[in-house]
Every structure is written in C-alpha cells, then in structure tokens.
Design an enzyme around this catalytic site. Structure first.
Site, PDB file in Angstrom:
ATOM      1  N   PRO A  95       0.803  -1.280  -0.587  1.00 27.91           N
ATOM      2  CA  PRO A  95      -0.350  -0.225   0.212  1.00 27.91           C
ATOM      3  C   PRO A  95       0.868   1.064   0.006  1.00 27.91           C
ATOM      4  O   PRO A  95       2.101   1.164   0.127  1.00 27.91           O
ATOM      5  CB  PRO A  95      -1.004  -0.605   1.033  1.00 27.91           C
ATOM      6  CG  PRO A  95       0.454  -0.720   2.249  1.00 27.91           C
ATOM      7  CD  PRO A  95       0.755  -1.318   1.332  1.00 27.91           C
ATOM      8  N   LYS A 101       4.877  -4.931  -6.408  1.00 23.03           N
ATOM      9  CA  LYS A 101       4.654  -3.679  -7.173  1.00 23.03           C
ATOM     10  C   LYS A 101       3.491  -2.423  -6.126  1.00 23.03           C
ATOM     11  O   LYS A 101       3.151  -3.325  -4.844  1.00 23.03           O
ATOM     12  CB  LYS A 101       2.741  -4.096  -7.605  1.00 23.03           C
ATOM     13  CG  LYS A 101       2.125  -3.336  -8.684  1.00 23.03           C
ATOM     14  CD  LYS A 101       0.613  -3.198  -8.900  1.00 23.03           C
ATOM     15  CE  LYS A 101      -0.286  -3.168  -8.376  1.00 23.03           C
ATOM     16  NZ  LYS A 101      -0.410  -1.787  -7.421  1.00 23.03           N
ATOM     17  N   GLU A 117      -0.147   2.616  -6.108  1.00 24.49           N
ATOM     18  CA  GLU A 117      -0.733   3.317  -7.548  1.00 24.49           C
ATOM     19  C   GLU A 117       0.030   4.404  -7.443  1.00 24.49           C
ATOM     20  O   GLU A 117       0.093   5.274  -8.042  1.00 24.49           O
ATOM     21  CB  GLU A 117      -1.675   3.680  -8.051  1.00 24.49           C
ATOM     22  CG  GLU A 117      -2.757   3.593  -7.926  1.00 24.49           C
ATOM     23  CD  GLU A 117      -3.090   1.770  -7.418  1.00 24.49           C
ATOM     24  OE1 GLU A 117      -2.579   1.093  -7.256  1.00 24.49           O
ATOM     25  OE2 GLU A 117      -4.873   1.290  -6.793  1.00 24.49           O
ATOM     26  N   GLY A 177      -2.837  -4.570   2.583  1.00 26.17           N
ATOM     27  CA  GLY A 177      -3.927  -3.521   2.272  1.00 26.17           C
ATOM     28  C   GLY A 177      -4.519  -3.746   2.852  1.00 26.17           C
ATOM     29  O   GLY A 177      -5.204  -3.856   4.190  1.00 26.17           O
ATOM     30  N   GLU A 220      -1.761  -8.797   5.053  1.00 25.38           N
ATOM     31  CA  GLU A 220      -1.369  -7.704   6.479  1.00 25.38           C
ATOM     32  C   GLU A 220      -2.857  -6.713   5.906  1.00 25.38           C
ATOM     33  O   GLU A 220      -2.631  -6.405   5.260  1.00 25.38           O
ATOM     34  CB  GLU A 220      -0.429  -7.350   6.919  1.00 25.38           C
ATOM     35  CG  GLU A 220      -0.108  -7.409   7.961  1.00 25.38           C
ATOM     36  CD  GLU A 220      -0.417  -5.575   8.202  1.00 25.38           C
ATOM     37  OE1 GLU A 220      -1.624  -5.014   8.490  1.00 25.38           O
ATOM     38  OE2 GLU A 220       0.722  -4.293   8.373  1.00 25.38           O
ATOM     39  N   LEU A 221      -4.431  -7.025   6.450  1.00 24.89           N
ATOM     40  CA  LEU A 221      -4.957  -5.917   6.564  1.00 24.89           C
ATOM     41  C   LEU A 221      -5.745  -4.899   7.186  1.00 24.89           C
ATOM     42  O   LEU A 221      -4.564  -4.560   7.960  1.00 24.89           O
ATOM     43  CB  LEU A 221      -6.680  -7.221   5.930  1.00 24.89           C
ATOM     44  CG  LEU A 221      -5.781  -8.028   5.283  1.00 24.89           C
ATOM     45  CD1 LEU A 221      -7.116  -9.516   4.829  1.00 24.89           C
ATOM     46  CD2 LEU A 221      -5.521  -7.651   3.965  1.00 24.89           C
ATOM     47  N   GLY A 222      -7.167  -5.144   7.397  1.00 27.75           N
ATOM     48  CA  GLY A 222      -7.303  -3.463   8.290  1.00 27.75           C
ATOM     49  C   GLY A 222      -7.445  -3.786   9.903  1.00 27.75           C
ATOM     50  O   GLY A 222      -6.496  -5.017  10.506  1.00 27.75           O
ATOM     51  N   CYS A 224      -2.962   0.817   9.346  1.00 29.82           N
ATOM     52  CA  CYS A 224      -3.642   0.169   9.856  1.00 29.82           C
ATOM     53  C   CYS A 224      -3.710  -0.371  10.996  1.00 29.82           C
ATOM     54  O   CYS A 224      -5.011  -1.346  11.902  1.00 29.82           O
ATOM     55  CB  CYS A 224      -3.353  -1.452   8.686  1.00 29.82           C
ATOM     56  SG  CYS A 224      -1.606  -1.823   8.478  1.00 29.82           S
ATOM     57  N   GLN A 232     -12.316  12.288   1.053  1.00 26.12           N
ATOM     58  CA  GLN A 232     -13.525  12.488   0.087  1.00 26.12           C
ATOM     59  C   GLN A 232     -14.685  11.221   1.777  1.00 26.12           C
ATOM     60  O   GLN A 232     -15.821  11.232   2.551  1.00 26.12           O
ATOM     61  CB  GLN A 232     -14.302  12.287  -0.362  1.00 26.12           C
ATOM     62  CG  GLN A 232     -13.857  13.391  -2.166  1.00 26.12           C
ATOM     63  CD  GLN A 232     -14.539  14.910  -1.321  1.00 26.12           C
ATOM     64  OE1 GLN A 232     -15.720  14.589  -0.603  1.00 26.12           O
ATOM     65  NE2 GLN A 232     -14.014  15.779  -0.815  1.00 26.12           N
ATOM     66  N   GLU A 288     -12.778   1.399   9.181  1.00 30.96           N
ATOM     67  CA  GLU A 288     -11.532   1.455   9.493  1.00 30.96           C
ATOM     68  C   GLU A 288     -12.099   3.524   8.887  1.00 30.96           C
ATOM     69  O   GLU A 288     -12.251   3.179   7.946  1.00 30.96           O
ATOM     70  CB  GLU A 288     -10.770   0.868   8.422  1.00 30.96           C
ATOM     71  CG  GLU A 288      -9.592   1.223   8.824  1.00 30.96           C
ATOM     72  CD  GLU A 288      -8.537   0.151   7.962  1.00 30.96           C
ATOM     73  OE1 GLU A 288      -9.091  -0.141   7.076  1.00 30.96           O
ATOM     74  OE2 GLU A 288      -7.349  -0.320   8.860  1.00 30.96           O
ATOM     75  N   ILE A 289     -11.319   4.328   9.358  1.00 33.62           N
ATOM     76  CA  ILE A 289     -11.728   5.940   9.025  1.00 33.62           C
ATOM     77  C   ILE A 289     -10.448   5.643   8.311  1.00 33.62           C
ATOM     78  O   ILE A 289     -10.212   6.643   6.954  1.00 33.62           O
ATOM     79  CB  ILE A 289     -11.513   6.163   9.103  1.00 33.62           C
ATOM     80  CG1 ILE A 289     -13.505   6.470  10.756  1.00 33.62           C
ATOM     81  CG2 ILE A 289     -12.071   7.703   9.081  1.00 33.62           C
ATOM     82  CD1 ILE A 289     -13.853   7.261  11.911  1.00 33.62           C
ATOM     83  N   PHE A 290      -9.276   5.472   8.333  1.00 31.29           N
ATOM     84  CA  PHE A 290      -7.317   6.181   7.600  1.00 31.29           C
ATOM     85  C   PHE A 290      -7.981   7.268   7.628  1.00 31.29           C
ATOM     86  O   PHE A 290      -7.383   7.544   7.023  1.00 31.29           O
ATOM     87  CB  PHE A 290      -7.585   4.937   6.895  1.00 31.29           C
ATOM     88  CG  PHE A 290      -6.592   3.773   6.572  1.00 31.29           C
ATOM     89  CD1 PHE A 290      -6.580   3.216   7.202  1.00 31.29           C
ATOM     90  CD2 PHE A 290      -5.512   4.421   5.467  1.00 31.29           C
ATOM     91  CE1 PHE A 290      -5.082   2.411   7.110  1.00 31.29           C
ATOM     92  CE2 PHE A 290      -4.752   3.544   5.875  1.00 31.29           C
ATOM     93  CZ  PHE A 290      -3.957   2.533   5.904  1.00 31.29           C
TER      94      PHE A 290
HETATM   95  P1  ADP Z   1      -5.841   0.377   0.426  1.00 22.07           P
HETATM   96  O1  ADP Z   1      -7.670   0.946   0.854  1.00 22.07           O
HETATM   97  O2  ADP Z   1      -5.076   1.449   1.433  1.00 22.07           O
HETATM   98  O3  ADP Z   1      -5.593   2.133  -0.676  1.00 22.07           O
HETATM   99  P2  ADP Z   1      -5.830  -1.696  -1.065  1.00 22.07           P
HETATM  100  O4  ADP Z   1      -5.881  -2.528  -0.778  1.00 22.07           O
HETATM  101  O5  ADP Z   1      -6.902  -0.992  -1.982  1.00 22.07           O
HETATM  102  O6  ADP Z   1      -5.323  -0.028  -0.379  1.00 22.07           O
HETATM  103  O7  ADP Z   1      -4.307  -0.993  -2.271  1.00 22.07           O
HETATM  104  C1  ADP Z   1      -3.373  -1.864  -1.332  1.00 22.07           C
HETATM  105  C2  ADP Z   1      -2.805  -2.867  -2.778  1.00 22.07           C
HETATM  106  O8  ADP Z   1      -3.421  -3.173  -3.469  1.00 22.07           O
HETATM  107  C3  ADP Z   1      -2.698  -1.333  -3.627  1.00 22.07           C
HETATM  108  O9  ADP Z   1      -0.989  -1.503  -4.398  1.00 22.07           O
HETATM  109  C4  ADP Z   1      -3.390  -1.973  -4.938  1.00 22.07           C
HETATM  110  O10 ADP Z   1      -2.764  -1.313  -6.778  1.00 22.07           O
HETATM  111  C5  ADP Z   1      -3.373  -3.314  -4.555  1.00 22.07           C
HETATM  112  N1  ADP Z   1      -4.491  -3.742  -5.386  1.00 22.07           N
HETATM  113  C6  ADP Z   1      -5.786  -3.166  -5.364  1.00 22.07           C
HETATM  114  N2  ADP Z   1      -6.894  -4.055  -5.844  1.00 22.07           N
HETATM  115  C7  ADP Z   1      -6.656  -5.282  -6.312  1.00 22.07           C
HETATM  116  C8  ADP Z   1      -6.419  -6.083  -6.995  1.00 22.07           C
HETATM  117  N3  ADP Z   1      -7.321  -7.018  -7.454  1.00 22.07           N
HETATM  118  N4  ADP Z   1      -5.387  -7.614  -6.978  1.00 22.07           N
HETATM  119  C9  ADP Z   1      -4.527  -6.888  -6.951  1.00 22.07           C
HETATM  120  N5  ADP Z   1      -3.829  -5.964  -6.406  1.00 22.07           N
HETATM  121  C10 ADP Z   1      -4.575  -5.114  -5.681  1.00 22.07           C
END
Ligand code: ADP
Length: 489
Positions: A157, A182, A185, A235, A258-260, A292, A341, A389-391
């Site tokens: 993330p 990766k 973005e 993420g 490792e999630l929310g 997180c 937002q 989660e408000i983040f």
């Molecule tokens: P956040 O909500 O913190 O932005 P995300 O879970 O949306 O976190 O994104 C964390 C990472 O997971 C980013 O690198 C994002 O590009 C990637 N990601 C989002 N959707 C997908 C998907 N469907 N498959 C693989 N990676 C994804």
C-alpha cells in the site's frame, strides 16, 4: 536536509535489473497530495509486463542460477549492502516519500530508518535458517530442510511506501526467494529508487523486479500468475479477500495478508492522564491516521473520561497542519481526493449518528487533500465510526466502566490487528493482553513495532506474520528427508 526539489530519476518498470518502458507504452501520473498536481509520469505495468517480470524472477530462481548458488552468508552480505545504500541515500528517499505520500519529513526519515533496520535484521538471518534432525520411528534418519518457496509476488500500500517494501523484500531475500513487487499506484517512486539501489548492491538479474501499476491490472496479473508460488499483500480487507480468492482459483498459491484494523486502546483510571492523552493522540494521529494498526477506538474509563476528552482536545487543537516539508508541521495531506472524501463522509456519519464533534471535522485548505485533526466523544459501539476503518485523522473516544466490559467491547469487531492498554496495574494489563483478540498488544505504549517483533492480524485483519523470526515462515517450505538405515544403531 529535506529537499522539496528532490529530482525524480526513476520512473520506469524495473525488470531483470533494467529500467524499461511498459510493453503498452502506457504511463500514469503520480500526484503530490499537497497540491494535487502531477509529480511524475510513471510507466504502467500490465499483464504483459508482469509476465516478463515473473519469467525473469523464475529464471533467477532456477537450479544452478547465480542466486541459488550463493552461500546464505553471501545473501546476507547483499542485503546488508542494500541497507548501506539506503542509508547513504536516506535524505533523497525520505524527500521522495514526502513528495509522493505527503507525510512530514521527520516521519518519512523515521520510516527509512525502520526500513534499514528491517533489512539489517533479516540479513543476519540468512545463514541461520535451518531445519531439524528428527528421531523418527522405524530406525530411519529424518531431517528437515527449510527451502525458499520460489517466485513471490508482493503487493504493498501507499501509507508507508519504502517501509512496506522493506517488510516484504527483506524476509523474502533472506529466505532465498525471487521477487516481483507492485508498489501502490499512489506512491511508486521510493520503490523504484530502491530497485536502482538493489542493482548497485549487486543482486543478480531477475532476483528483484518492481512493476508499478494498478491493482486490478498489474496486481491481479501477479496474483493470478501460475508461476508465482506465494503472494504477500498489505492493504484493505476488501482487496485481501479478492486476493485470497484469485490465488485459490489460479494455482492455490500461498497467501499472507496484512489487512485492516479497528484497534482498541484502553485507558484505565489509574494512568498519568497527560501521558495517556499523548500516547492515545499519537496512536491515532501518527501518519495522519493512515495506519492499519492505529488506535482508532480510544476506550477511557468513566472516572477520567471527561478530563481525558478535554486534554485530548487541547492537544489536538495545537496540532500543526501544513506543508510536510516544514519542520514544525505534524500533519500533511491525506493520500488522495478519494481518501479525503471518504474521511469527510465518516465525519458526517459520526455527527448524524449522535457522536459529539469536539474539534475539527472539515477539510483543511482548498488545495491538496488535507483534513482537520478531528475528535469525537460520546462514541458508542454501534456507530459506524466505531466499527469501520476511517484511515484518517479522526479520534473516537468511548467510555467504559469495568475491565471485563471493555474486553468484551474491544473484541466486538471483525478485525484483530492490534490493541493497547495504559495502566499501572499489572493484573489489569495482563488480563487484557491475554483476553484481547489481536496480533499485537502494547502495554503502556502503542505501535511499538520493530524488526524483531512479529506483526499481523487475528480474524479479518489477516493471515500470517511479518517481521521477527515468524516473518520468515511464509517464504519457506519445509522439506522432510527420510533415510532408511539398514540397522538400528
Ligand atoms: P488502500 O485501501 O489502502 O488503498 P488497497 O487494498 O486498495 O489499499 O490497495 C493496496 C494495494 O493493493 C495497492 O498496491 C493496490 O494497487 C493493490 N490492489 C488493489 N486491488 C487489487 C486487486 N484486485 N488485485 C491485486 N492487487 C490489488
């Protein structure tokens, strides 16, 4: 010295130790969250580029390859060399992080130091990863080997860009895996800089590949790839679920997530109130609430509740928001317009559902993605701001009467990443620590995460652990070798 004019040199994909354009020629803009303006155009990876990166990583992992033939101690030296180079370029990396992410320079600098610490910690592990000798039945000799799982996909993330890379790269490299990573973005720049440093450190071709791009395209292609043996993801829980499903449907690759979180921080009535207010403040507002494991449910015992709220508001009103390159600024912008937002929507929900807005509550400045540091008191468990989660920089303060009550309420969430308790009473502290369903429990501190200590979630906060010895496990296979001996000795 922080450099607001830091030059952006690396904007291409890093595949097989070279910077290359995307096969499609496509690029995407990475923005400066202070202004919302484009910082750089970065090559956008898609399936074709991920295929190239995975094939380079696969080749680097082949039997007889330079990487496979390296002594484990030599792998450690390469990782240490990368740590040295990151240290040498610390200011540039921290400046890039501020530009791309918007966090204050001091926080970015601290993140880079933690990244260096993580690399050095795992460098030390390389030649200490070993299996067992086992007294198996039947007179045979049994041993286990710990082997690298192979090509790993890593998706990270934007909230701690280089640090999340370090948490992923370091144990994978220590185990001997090869990598396709990766970055998010929103924040691809520090990962590309680190990729350039990895080449300088001397990692063989294909061991490290970095493919910036979007989740549904490049991210999906990594998770769906048949030659990727394991995916490590940090993420949202929502995307974590998609990743687990995709991984299961493709080649049943291993997944660590490792999630929310919606982590409780419990303040007992015996605390030093000023100290507790400050710990709870930092537990929530650090990194603008974009963490997180942030302490997003501050539970305060009845007797000290009103005083705690008053002192928290006083402290929060002093919080300096502004340009993250200014040394006195504690809070920069949120990561993007969507996030801003979403946070403002949660604030409206908080007000509508009956929480008391004590301070903040609006966006800060018309330029960029800032949100005022915000506090809600009189928050109850059923409110959306206490559940989701408000983040963002929004502290919710809840009242409780007894330890048993707060344990039950702390656990009433689908998450289980972290928890904290502030008290001088050792019985209260350990009763809470044992009873709370969370991967990390901090007593009289919060987010005391270090390279040596495992981190990860219970329940829907994730699978597996990162950091510490446990953090190696997801990157290793155990091979059992049994030798039949002619006679028992
Ligand atoms: P956040 O909500 O913190 O932005 P995300 O879970 O949306 O976190 O994104 C964390 C990472 O997971 C980013 O690198 C994002 O590009 C990637 N990601 C989002 N959707 C997908 C998907 N469907 N498959 C693989 N990676 C994804």
């Amino acid at each position: 010295m922080a450099n607001p004019n830091q030059k952006i040199v690396y904007t291409k994909l890093f595949i097989n130790n070279a910077f290359v354009d995307a096969q499609s020629g496509k690029k995407f803009a990475t923005l400066n969250p202070v202004t919302g303006k484009t910082l750089a155009e970065v090559a956008e990876a898609d399936k074709a580029d991920v295929d190239l990166a995975v094939s380079a990583a696969k080749k680097a992992f082949e039997r007889g390859s330079e990487w496979r033939n390296l002594d484990a101690s030599q792998r450690g030296r390469l990782i240490n060399k990368l740590a040295d180079l990151i240290e040498e370029h610390k200011t540039e990396l921290a400046s890039l992080e501020v530009l791309d992410n918007g966090k204050p320079f001091a926080e970015a600098d601290f993140d880079i130091q933690c990244s260096i610490d993580t690399f050095r910690y795992y460098a030390g592990w390389c030649d200490k990863i070993h299996g067992n000798t086992i007294p198996a039945d039947g007179g045979s000799l049994a041993v286990t080997l710990k082997e690298a799982v192979g090509v790993v996909g890593q998706i990270i993330p934007w909230n701690y860009p280089l640090l999340m890379l370090a948490w992923k790269f370091a144990p994978a490299l220590a185990a001997g895996c090869t990598i396709v990573l990766k970055p998010a973005e929103q924040t691809p720049l520090s990962a590309l800089f680190a990729a350039a440093l990895s080449k300088q450190a001397g990692f063989p071709d294909g061991v490290i590949n970095v493919v910036p791009g979007f989740g549904e395209t490049a991210g999906h292609a990594i998770v769906n790839h048949p030659d990727v043996r394991k995916v490590a993801f940090t993420g949202s829980t929502e995307v974590g679920r998609i990743i687990a499903e995709t991984a299961a449907k493709s080649n049943l690759k291993k997944v660590s997530l490792e999630l929310g979180g919606k982590s409780p921080l419990v303040v007992m009535e015996d605390v030093d109130l000023d100290e507790a207010v400050e710990i709870a403040h930092n537990a929530l507002f650090a990194n603008h609430g974009q963490c997180c494991c942030c302490g997003s449910r501050t539970f305060v015992q009845e007797k000290v509740y009103d005083a705690f709220v008053a002192k928290s508001v006083e402290l929060t009103l002093k919080r300096k928001v502004g340009n993250p390159f200014s040394t006195d600024v504690q809070q920069g912008p949120q990561i993007d317009a969507e996030s801003q937002q979403k946070i403002l929507k949660y604030i409206e929900l908080g007000k509508k559902e009956g929480a008391k807005l004590e301070c903040g509550g609006k966006k800060w400045s018309n330029e960029g993605y800032f949100v005022e540091p915000t506090i809600f008191s009189s928050v109850t468990d059923n409110m959306t701001i206490a559940q989701e989660e408000i983040f963002g920089p929004v502290q919710s303060i809840l009242k409780f009467k007894t330890l048993d009550e707060v344990i039950e309420r702390a656990n009433k969430t689908t998450y289980g990443l972290a928890a904290g308790i502030l008290t001088k009473n050792i019985d209260w502290a350990f009763t809470f620590a044992r009873a709370v369903e969370a991967g990390s429990v901090w007593i009289n501190c919060f987010d005391a995460t270090t390279a040596q200590t495992p981190f990860g979630g219970y329940k829907q906060s994730g699978h597996g652990r990162e950091l510490g010895e446990d953090g190696l496990e997801p990157y290793l296979e155990t091979k059992t070798i049994v030798v039949k001996l002619p006679t028992k000795n």
